[in-house]
Write a protein that holds these residues in place. Structure first.
Motif, PDB file in Angstrom:
ATOM      1  N   TRP A 154       4.395  -1.613   0.341  1.00  0.00           N
ATOM      2  CA  TRP A 154       4.153  -1.867  -1.119  1.00  0.00           C
ATOM      3  C   TRP A 154       3.680  -0.846  -1.845  1.00  0.00           C
ATOM      4  CZ3 TRP A 154       1.665  -7.371  -1.279  1.00  0.00           C
ATOM      5  CH2 TRP A 154       2.464  -8.517  -0.458  1.00  0.00           C
ATOM      6  N   ARG A 155       2.797   0.030  -1.094  1.00  0.00           N
ATOM      7  CA  ARG A 155       2.170   1.252  -2.052  1.00  0.00           C
ATOM      8  C   ARG A 155       2.779   2.623  -1.474  1.00  0.00           C
ATOM      9  NH1 ARG A 155      -4.361  -0.962  -1.583  1.00  0.00           N
ATOM     10  NH2 ARG A 155      -4.163  -2.500  -3.356  1.00  0.00           N
ATOM     11  N   LYS A 443       6.755  -4.144  -6.112  1.00  0.00           N
ATOM     12  CA  LYS A 443       6.292  -2.772  -5.678  1.00  0.00           C
ATOM     13  C   LYS A 443       6.821  -2.666  -4.345  1.00  0.00           C
ATOM     14  CE  LYS A 443       3.291  -2.514  -9.000  1.00  0.00           C
ATOM     15  NZ  LYS A 443       3.401  -1.427 -10.060  1.00  0.00           N
ATOM     16  N   GLY A 445       8.773  -0.040  -6.579  1.00  0.00           N
ATOM     17  CA  GLY A 445       9.020  -0.010  -7.898  1.00  0.00           C
ATOM     18  C   GLY A 445      10.720  -0.697  -8.001  1.00  0.00           C
TER      19      GLY A 445
END
Length: 552
Positions: A154-155, A443, A445
Motif C-alpha cells: 500500500w505504501r 493506496k 493510488g
C-alpha cells in the motif's frame, strides 16, 4: 460435556420490543414488565440478546429488542399467553456449544488443518478443545508480520506473493470490515460459539447483541493472535511460512501432505481451509484428481461516496446518532441484459484497499476499522457471472479473473495503482481527467481514465444501467463526483471442491475435508467460521469411528 456460553438457562425470550431511538433506559424494563404481566419484584434478571433498528421512517427511527428474562414463576407467564400473540414469549433456546467427541489418548496421527483464515482457525480451535492436537499449516506469516508486508504494497508498491491481503494468519477477512453476520442457516447456534470465542479474544462485548456486529481490521489482528495462543495452549501447533505443495493420496485416501521444502507429514484427516485465492493449490488439487467444478462468482468495481450522504439518506435527522453509527446499504438491480448487479461487502466509513496476491495484477477490496469513521463509504458494485462465461476447464474462472486483474494493472499504469473514473464520467462515457469532491482512498493510488476496457462489455453495460436505479434508492448515489475504482474480482471462490453432504469429505478423496470460502462453502467471516466448526466435528467423528471411540 463442556459448555461455553455467556447465557443462562431456564429463561424466557421476549421479541419485538419496540422503543424510540432515544428512549430512557427505564422504558425497556417497563416494556418487559408489560409484556410479562408481572410485578417488578418478580422480574429477577434481564439479558439483552439482540438490538436492531428500524429506519424505514427516517423521522422516527425505532429500536427493536429481543431479551432473555428470568422470572419468579415462568410457568404462569407462559400459561397467560394468547395463541393470537404475534410475538409469543417462549423458553430461551439452548445456544451453548456442545462438543461431539473427546479424543482418546495415544492417537498415532493428528489431523492437519491447511489455512488460518476464519474457517481454519475455528476448525483448529474445535479440534484442540476436543483434544485432537491439530497441526495447523499456513503458507503466509503471522498476522502482525503479514500486516507489515501488506502495508508494504500500500505504501511502497512492494507485493510479497506469500504475504499479503489474501495469504497469512487471519485470512482475507483480516483486512475487511470485519462483519460478523451471515444469512446461512444455523440451527445448532454455531454462530453463538463464534461470537463467544471472539469476545473471549478481546472483541467488543456488543457483538453478542447488535444486529449487524463488526470488528474492523486493527481489532481483528489482536484477536487472531489471541485465538492462536489459545489453540496452542490446548495442544494445537501452528507452522507458518509452510506452503502445502502436494497431497499424498493412496487408493482414494489422503495419507499426508508435502510441504514446499520437501518435508512429508503423515495424516489421514486433512482440512482444506485454503481461502478463495489459493490458485496454485487449486491447480495442485486438480492435478491430483480431487473432484472440483467451476462455480459462479461476481466481478465489478469499488464505489466510493461521502459517508455523510449515505447516513443522511438512510437515517434522515437521526444521522450521526451513536447507536446507529455509520450507515450501510444493500442494493440490487436486474439489468436488461439478464445480469444481476448488486452491492457487495459494503464498508461504512472505510477505505478501498489493494488486495493483489500475484505480481502485475490489480485487485481491490474494502476495509473498515471498528470506528468506521473514515470520510468515505465504499462497496463493491459487482455483476454476477457463471461458468457459462468461462466454459471448459474447472479452473477457467481463475484465468478469467487473472485476465481482468492484469488489464487493471495495465490501465493503472503498471505500478499497482488502480484505474478509476468518476461516476458522472462513467455514465457519460467519457474519461475522467480530474477528481471532484470525493477523494479515492485506494493506496498506492488511482490513475484516472476510462473503465470501459477493464471488464467485459456485459458487465460495463449492466453497471452503467444499474447506477441510476441505485440513485432512486439512495439519492445522490449517481452523483457526478462519486468514485469507481477497478477491479473487484475476488468476491468468492471460482471453484467448488465438492464434498459429501453427510461426512463433509471430498466426493472422491477420503480424509480430505474441503471447507470455507476456498472450497465454495462460505462467504464471509461468520459463515466461514461456522463451516470450520462443522468440518472439525466431522473430522472428530471420523477419527472416533476409525479407532472405535465413543462420541461425547
Amino acid at each position: 460435556m463442556q459448555r461455553f456460553s455467556t447465557e443462562r438457562l431456564h429463561m424466557l425470550r421476549i421479541s419485538e420490543i419496540q422503543l424510540p431511538l432515544d428512549h430512557p433506559e427505564a422504558d425497556l424494563r417497563a416494556a418487559i414488565l408489560a409484556r410479562l404481566g408481572v410485578a417488578d419484584a418478580d422480574l429477577l434478571s434481564v439479558s439483552l440478546f439482540r438490538r436492531s433498528y428500524d429506519a424505514r421512517k427516517k423521522s422516527a427511527v425505532t429500536l427493536n429488542y429481543t431479551v432473555d428474562v428470568e422470572v419468579r414463576d415462568e410457568a404462569a407467564v407462559l400459561q397467560k399467553q394468547s395463541l393470537k400473540d404475534k410475538s409469543p414469549i417462549v423458553p430461551t433456546p439452548d445456544t451453548n456449544y456442545h462438543f461431539v467427541a473427546k479424543a482418546p489418548a495415544g492417537l498415532s496421527k493428528r489431523p492437519i488443518v491447511i489455512g488460518t483464515g476464519p474457517c481454519g482457525i475455528f476448525a483448529g480451535l474445535i479440534l484442540a478443545e476436543m483434544g485432537f492436537n491439530p497441526l495447523i499449516l499456513e503458507r503466509g506469516k503471522t498476522v502482525r508480520e503479514r500486516t507489515k508486508d501488506t502495508w508494504g504494497l500500500w505504501r511502497q508498491r512492494e507485493l510479497k506473493p506469500e504475504s499479503n491481503v489474501q495469504y497469512g494468519e487471519g485470512g482475507a477477512g483480516t483486512f475487511s470490515d470485519g462483519k460478523l453476520y451471515s444469512q446461512v442457516k444455523d440451527p445448532k447456534h454455531y454462530g453463538r460459539k463464534v461470537l463467544t470465542e471472539f469476545v473471549a479474544a478481546d472483541a467488543p462485548p456488543e457483538i453478542m447483541y447488535v444486529s449487524k456486529p463488526h470488528i474492523g481490521t486493527f481489532r481483528l489482528v489482536k484477536m487472531v493472535q489471541l485465538m492462536r495462543e489459545k489453540i496452542v495452549a490446548l495442544g494445537g501447533e501452528f507452522r507458518f511460512e509452510q506452503r502445502v505443495d502436494d497431497l499424498v493420496i493412496e487408493d482414494g485416501q489422503v495419507r499426508g501432505v508435502t510441504l514446499a521444502g520437501g518435508e512429508h507429514i503423515a495424516a489421514d484427516h486433512v482440512v482444506l481451509a485454503i481461502g478463495h485465492s489459493a490458485r496454485d493449490t487449486f491447480q495442485m488439487l486438480y492435478d491430483r484428481g480431487v473432484y472440483m467444478e467451476a462455480k459462479p462468482f461476481s466481478i465489478g468495481f469499488r464505489a466510493e461516496h461521502p459517508q455523510s450522504l449515505i447516513d443522511k439518506c438512510r437515517f434522515g435527522p437521526s444521522a450521526g446518532h451513536p447507536i446507529l453509527g455509520a450507515a450501510d446499504y444493500k442494493l440490487v438491480h436486474h439489468a436488461s441484459n439478464g445480469r444481476s448487479v448488486y452491492s457487495f461487502c459494503m464498508c461504512p466509513g472505510g477505505t478501498v484497499v489493494a488486495a493483489s496476491s500475484e505480481p502485475e495484477r490489480v485487485v481491490t477490496n474494502g476495509m473498515s476499522q471498528y470506528s468506521r469513521n473514515e470520510r468515505n463509504a465504499n462497496s463493491g458494485i459487482v455483476v454476477g457471472i457463471s461458468p457459462a462465461d468461462y466454459p471448459g476447464h474447472p479452473l477457467a474462472g481463475i484465468e478469467f479473473q487473472r485476465k481482468w486483474e492484469s488489464r487493471a494493472y495495465e490501465l493503472g499504469g503498471r505500478n499497482y495503482d488502480a484505474p478509476g473514473q468518476l461516476v458522472g464520467d462513467f455514465l457519460a462515457k467519457k474519461p475522467s481527467t480530474q477528481l471532484g469532491s470525493v477523494t479515492p482512498s485506494y493506496k498506492p493510488g488511482v490513475l484516472l481514465g476510462e473503465l470501459d476496457q477493464s471488464l467485459p462489455d456485459y458487465a460495463i453495460d449492466a453497471i452503467r444501467e444499474a447506477l441510476p436505479f441505485f440513485d432512486k434508492q439512495i439519492r445522490g448515489y449517481a452523483m457526478h463526483d462519486a468514485m469507481l475504482t477497478g477491479v473487484e474480482t475476488r468476491t468468492s471462490s471460482p471453484v467448488r471442491i465438492r464434498r459429501n453432504d453427510d461426512t463433509l469429505q471430498s466426493l472422491n478423496t477420503k480424509g480430505l475435508y474441503p471447507a470455507g470460502e476456498g472450497a465454495g462453502y462460505a462467504g464471509g467471516i461468520m459463515s466461514a467460521s461456522i463451516d470450520g466448526i462443522k468440518v472439525a466435528e466431522a473430522v472428530a467423528l471420523a477419527i472416533m469411528g476409525s479407532v472405535g471411540g465413543v462420541s461425547a
